[in-house]
Each structure stands twice: as structure tokens, then as C-alpha cells.
Design an enzyme around this catalytic site. Structure first.
Site, mmCIF file in Angstrom:
data_model
loop_
_atom_site.group_PDB
_atom_site.id
_atom_site.type_symbol
_atom_site.label_atom_id
_atom_site.label_comp_id
_atom_site.label_asym_id
_atom_site.label_seq_id
_atom_site.Cartn_x
_atom_site.Cartn_y
_atom_site.Cartn_z
ATOM 1 N N HIS A 1 1.417 5.444 -1.779
ATOM 2 C CA HIS A 1 1.000 6.560 -2.645
ATOM 3 C C HIS A 1 2.259 7.106 -3.301
ATOM 4 O O HIS A 1 3.113 7.691 -2.618
ATOM 5 C CB HIS A 1 0.319 7.665 -1.824
ATOM 6 N N HIS B 1 -4.344 -0.236 6.216
ATOM 7 C CA HIS B 1 -3.816 0.609 7.303
ATOM 8 C C HIS B 1 -4.686 0.587 8.552
ATOM 9 O O HIS B 1 -5.215 1.610 8.972
ATOM 10 C CB HIS B 1 -3.586 2.053 6.825
ATOM 11 N N HIS C 1 -10.444 1.400 2.328
ATOM 12 C CA HIS C 1 -10.198 2.434 3.331
ATOM 13 C C HIS C 1 -11.400 2.351 4.276
ATOM 14 O O HIS C 1 -12.487 2.824 3.953
ATOM 15 C CB HIS C 1 -10.096 3.825 2.689
ATOM 16 N N ASP D 1 1.514 2.737 3.525
ATOM 17 C CA ASP D 1 0.666 3.915 3.317
ATOM 18 C C ASP D 1 1.515 5.183 3.254
ATOM 19 O O ASP D 1 1.070 6.256 3.671
ATOM 20 C CB ASP D 1 -0.418 4.051 4.394
ATOM 21 N N HIS E 1 0.865 -1.207 0.000
ATOM 22 C CA HIS E 1 0.000 0.000 0.000
ATOM 23 C C HIS E 1 0.888 1.240 0.000
ATOM 24 O O HIS E 1 1.503 1.569 1.009
ATOM 25 C CB HIS E 1 -0.891 0.001 1.249
ATOM 26 N N LYS F 1 -9.585 -0.297 -5.289
ATOM 27 C CA LYS F 1 -9.580 0.397 -4.005
ATOM 28 C C LYS F 1 -10.925 1.065 -3.757
ATOM 29 O O LYS F 1 -11.430 1.807 -4.604
ATOM 30 C CB LYS F 1 -8.470 1.468 -4.007
HETATM 31 O O1 DOR Z 1 -3.191 9.704 5.589
HETATM 32 C C1 DOR Z 1 -3.583 9.380 4.475
HETATM 33 N N1 DOR Z 1 -3.066 9.929 3.354
HETATM 34 N N2 DOR Z 1 -4.562 8.495 4.382
HETATM 35 C C2 DOR Z 1 -5.131 8.215 3.220
HETATM 36 O O2 DOR Z 1 -6.053 7.431 3.235
HETATM 37 C C3 DOR Z 1 -4.729 8.893 1.985
HETATM 38 C C4 DOR Z 1 -3.375 9.403 2.077
HETATM 39 C C5 DOR Z 1 -3.037 10.404 0.981
HETATM 40 O O3 DOR Z 1 -3.312 10.132 -0.190
HETATM 41 O O4 DOR Z 1 -2.447 11.444 1.303
HETATM 42 ZN ZN ZN Z 2 -3.330 5.091 1.602
#
Ligand code: DOR
Ligand code: ZN
Length: 360
Positions: A18, A177, A139, A250, A16, A102
Site C-alpha cells: 500500500h 497475506h 483479501h 502488505d 503486495h 484485487k
Molecule cells: O492491515 C491491513 N491494512 N490490511 C488490509 O487488508 C488493508 C491494509 C490498509 O490498507 O491499511
Molecule cells: Zn494489503
């Protein structure tokens, strides 16, 4: 150096992450790709990744941003919306473009406005995913304004996840998460089709971290960090050796200006020292012998993918994490220093270091 000071692990994956896009992608990709062989890449871009073509193009941009011969496989995800066509989802999965889909409840987190407004609307999508055995990544937070922010995960499990799994018993689900004792207990009591990812920051932080000594936006993420008893439950779960709990950072970079504003962004960029961060927790628990399974085995087994065959080494060699992010190829890509992402453990000392050269 004794054996207990050097740990050789099968190369891990991040289930997971980004990676963002554009200059931010170029700045942060190295942090993930230097250590992790594969990563499940979240689709909450602007606009979100809702088509096979968009995922293919994004995957190519990630590959183009890889530097210095790094070998890394991005596993792409589809962003579920109320009106996504099940045919598109199935085609992407069959063609090996989408590894999973997702589910963001609409407005639950960063770039989730186009997410799902009502689970009933995506019943056909979930039926199709169940039929083709496509993993659903959730989520897990309600967005009901009457529910306290700290209770949103536990309420999501009761109100939505339990009924959803009753309606779709064959669906392979990752509750992403996780942050609470309730999530730990629920996932541990599930069958082999239910799993959860656990982040480094939820293993290290309780909710005091956001408030002690002043408001610390660096530690704000979603789901928000919880009480100490929940953090303890997560540590126990991660180090338990149960295959339903595996690594997902995450890692979610935001520029400092985005974190420190009137409406600060949720997300913690931890990719830079993720393995060192997990190692600290496993070490404290006397569970370093279980780190490899958590980081490198349970995830691929759940997804039905082969285990990596190469290795990395962790060495007990203390490092002071710098305050400013620097990467081998320069500062942070095209970002100027005001846009550089805030990162986890900055300014702290960590007992373990990744030694890529010493892996084999
Ligand atoms: O803290 C987070 N940041 N939780 C999420 O679900 C998304 C992520 C983000 O894309 O910044
Ligand atoms: Zn995330």
C-alpha cells in the site's frame, strides 16, 4: 566477513504493498523503491482505483514521487466492485496498466466499503479474467459478523475460495497475506494457478503481540495475527522452497493518530526494513539459501514477468531500528511528526542490513 555474513540476492519485488497517495505516498515510497524493483500497488485509495484512467494517473503520481534517481516500477491493480465493467478491466490489462485485480469483500478491511458484496455479482468479471489470464488477488476473509474475527480466513477458504476455484478452474489466484495453517495447506495443495503472499509481520508475530504488556495497536492488521501454531505454519511455508509462497509485505502505513484512536486502523508499515525482517526469519530457520527464490523468483514466475537482473546485498551487520522514521531527503515529506507512520521493528535490533552499494 565470511560468505555466510554476506548474501547477494537478485533484486527482490514486493507483490503486495500500500503506497497511499499525497504526502503519505511521498513519505513512504522511498522505503519500498530503494530495495524493491517492482511492487504490486493496492488500489484501496479514497476513492478506489476502478478505472484505467485513475490507475494511469495514480501510477504517474507514484513515478513523480520517486526521488534520487530511484528505479522502480509500480504494477497497478484494479479494485473490483459489484458493477465494474469487464470491458474496462480487459482494456486496462491489455494496455499494460492493470497487472491484476484485487477482490476486497465489502467492509473486510481499510477502504473496502466499495468492495464486492456478493461473489455471484462479479461472475462475469471473473469469467473475463479467467479468459484473459488476468491474476485475481484476494483479501480472503468473510465479513459475516457471526464468524469470529480469528476464523475469518479459514471460513473464507471453505465458503468462498473452494467453490470459486471450482467455478473458475483456469483463474490465476493469489491469496494475499495468508495468516493460517489452513491457508498454507490449501495453497500448498493447489495447482500452479494458486499462490499466496506472506508478510514479514505474520512471520514474526502471534496474537499475543497485540495484548502482552498493554494494548499494542502497532501490531493490529488485517487479517489479524493468529495463534503461534499458525505463525509456525507460515514460517515453514515461506522457507519451504515451494514456489506457491512468495514475498508480499502488505506494508500499510497509517499515521500514529490513526493507529491510536478509539477505532484504530489496521495495517503495519514494514517497508523500511522488510528484507532485513524476512532475513531474520530465514536465518533463524537455517534457510537463508531459500530467501532469494522467495523474494525474487517465485513472484515474477507466477505473474509471468522477467526476473530482475540487478542485485542487492544483505550483510550480517546488526542495526538498531530508530523509533522515529527519517529518510535521506528530510523527515517524512510534508507530514508533521504526529502524522508520521508507525513502523514495524521500531526500537528493535535486527541482525541483517541491506547494503545497496555492495550488491554487485
Ligand atoms: O492491515 C491491513 N491494512 N490490511 C488490509 O487488508 C488493508 C491494509 C490498509 O490498507 O491499511
Ligand atoms: Zn494489503
Amino acid at each position: 566477513m565470511t560468505c555466510s555474513d554476506r548474501l547477494v540476492l537478485r533484486r527482490p519485488d514486493d507483490w503486495h504493498v500500500h503506497l497511499r497517495d499525497g504526502p503519505m505516498l511521498e513519505a513512504v515510497l522511498f522505503a519500498t523503491a530503494r530495495v524493491f524493483a517492482r511492487a504490486v500497488v493496492m488500489p484501496n485509495l479514497r476513492p478506489p482505483i476502478t478505472t484505467v484512467e485513475a490507475a494511469q494517473r495514480y501510477r504517474q503520481r507514484i513515478k513523480n514521487a520517486l526521488t534520487d534517481g530511484l528505479v522502480f516500477t509500480p504494477l497497478m491493480t484494479a479494485y473490483l466492485t459489484d458493477d465494474l465493467d469487464p470491458e474496462e478491466l480487459e482494456r486496462g490489462f491489455a494496455e499494460g496498466v492493470f497487472a491484476a485485480a484485487k477482490l476486497y469483500p465489502a467492509n473486510a478491511t481499510t477502504n473496502s466499503a466499495a468492495g464486492v458484496s456478493d461473489l455471484a455479482l462479479i461472475a462475469p468479471l471473473l469469467e473475463r479474467m479467467e479468459a484473459i489470464d488476468m491474476p485475481l488477488l484476494i483479501h480472503g476473509e468473510v465479513t459475516d459478523p457471526d464468524v469470529d474475527v480469528f476464523d475469518r480466513e479459514a471460513v473464507f477458504i471453505e465458503r468462498h475460495l473452494i467453490p470459486l476455484r471450482q467455478r473458475h478452474p483456469g483463474l490465476r489466484i493469489v491469496l494475499e497475506h495468508i495468516t493460517t495453517e489452513q491457508a498454507v495447506d490449501y495453497v500448498a495443495s493447489g495447482d500452479q494457478r494458486l499462490a499466496a503472499t506472506i508478510t514479514p509481520h505474520h512471520l514474526h508475530l502471534n496474537r499475543n503481540a497485540m495484548f502482552v504488556g498493554g494494548l499494542k495497536s502497532d501490531f493490529y492488521c488485517l487479517p489479524v495475527v493468529k495463534r503461534e501454531c499458525h505463525r509456525r505454519a507460515l514460517v515453514k511455508a515461506a522457507t519451504s522452497g515451494l514456489p506457491c509462497f512468495f514475498l508480499g509485505t502488505d506494508s500499510a502505513p497509517h499515521p500514529r493518530a490513526g493507529k491510536e484512536s478509539a477505532c484504530g486502523c489496521a495495517g503495519i508499515f514494514n517497508a523500511m526494513h522488510a528484507m532485513e525482517s524476512y532475513a531474520a526469519v530465514f536465518d533463524q530457520e537455517g534457510a537463508l539459501d531459500r530467501l532469494e527464490a522467495f523474494a525474487s523468483e517465485f513472484g515474477p514466475r507466477f505473474y509471468g514477468l522477467p526476473l530482475n537482473t540487478d542485485t542487492i546485498a544483505l550483510v550480517r551487520q546488526p542495526q538498531t531500528v530508530p523509533n522515529q522514521l527519517t529518510l535521506p531527503q528530510g523527515l517524512v515529506g510534508e507530514l508533521d511528526s504526529g502524522e508520521a507512520p508507525v513502523f514495524f521493528h521500531a526500537g528493535e535490533s535486527l541482525a541483517w542490513s541491506v547494503d545497496l552499494a555492495a550488491g554487485d
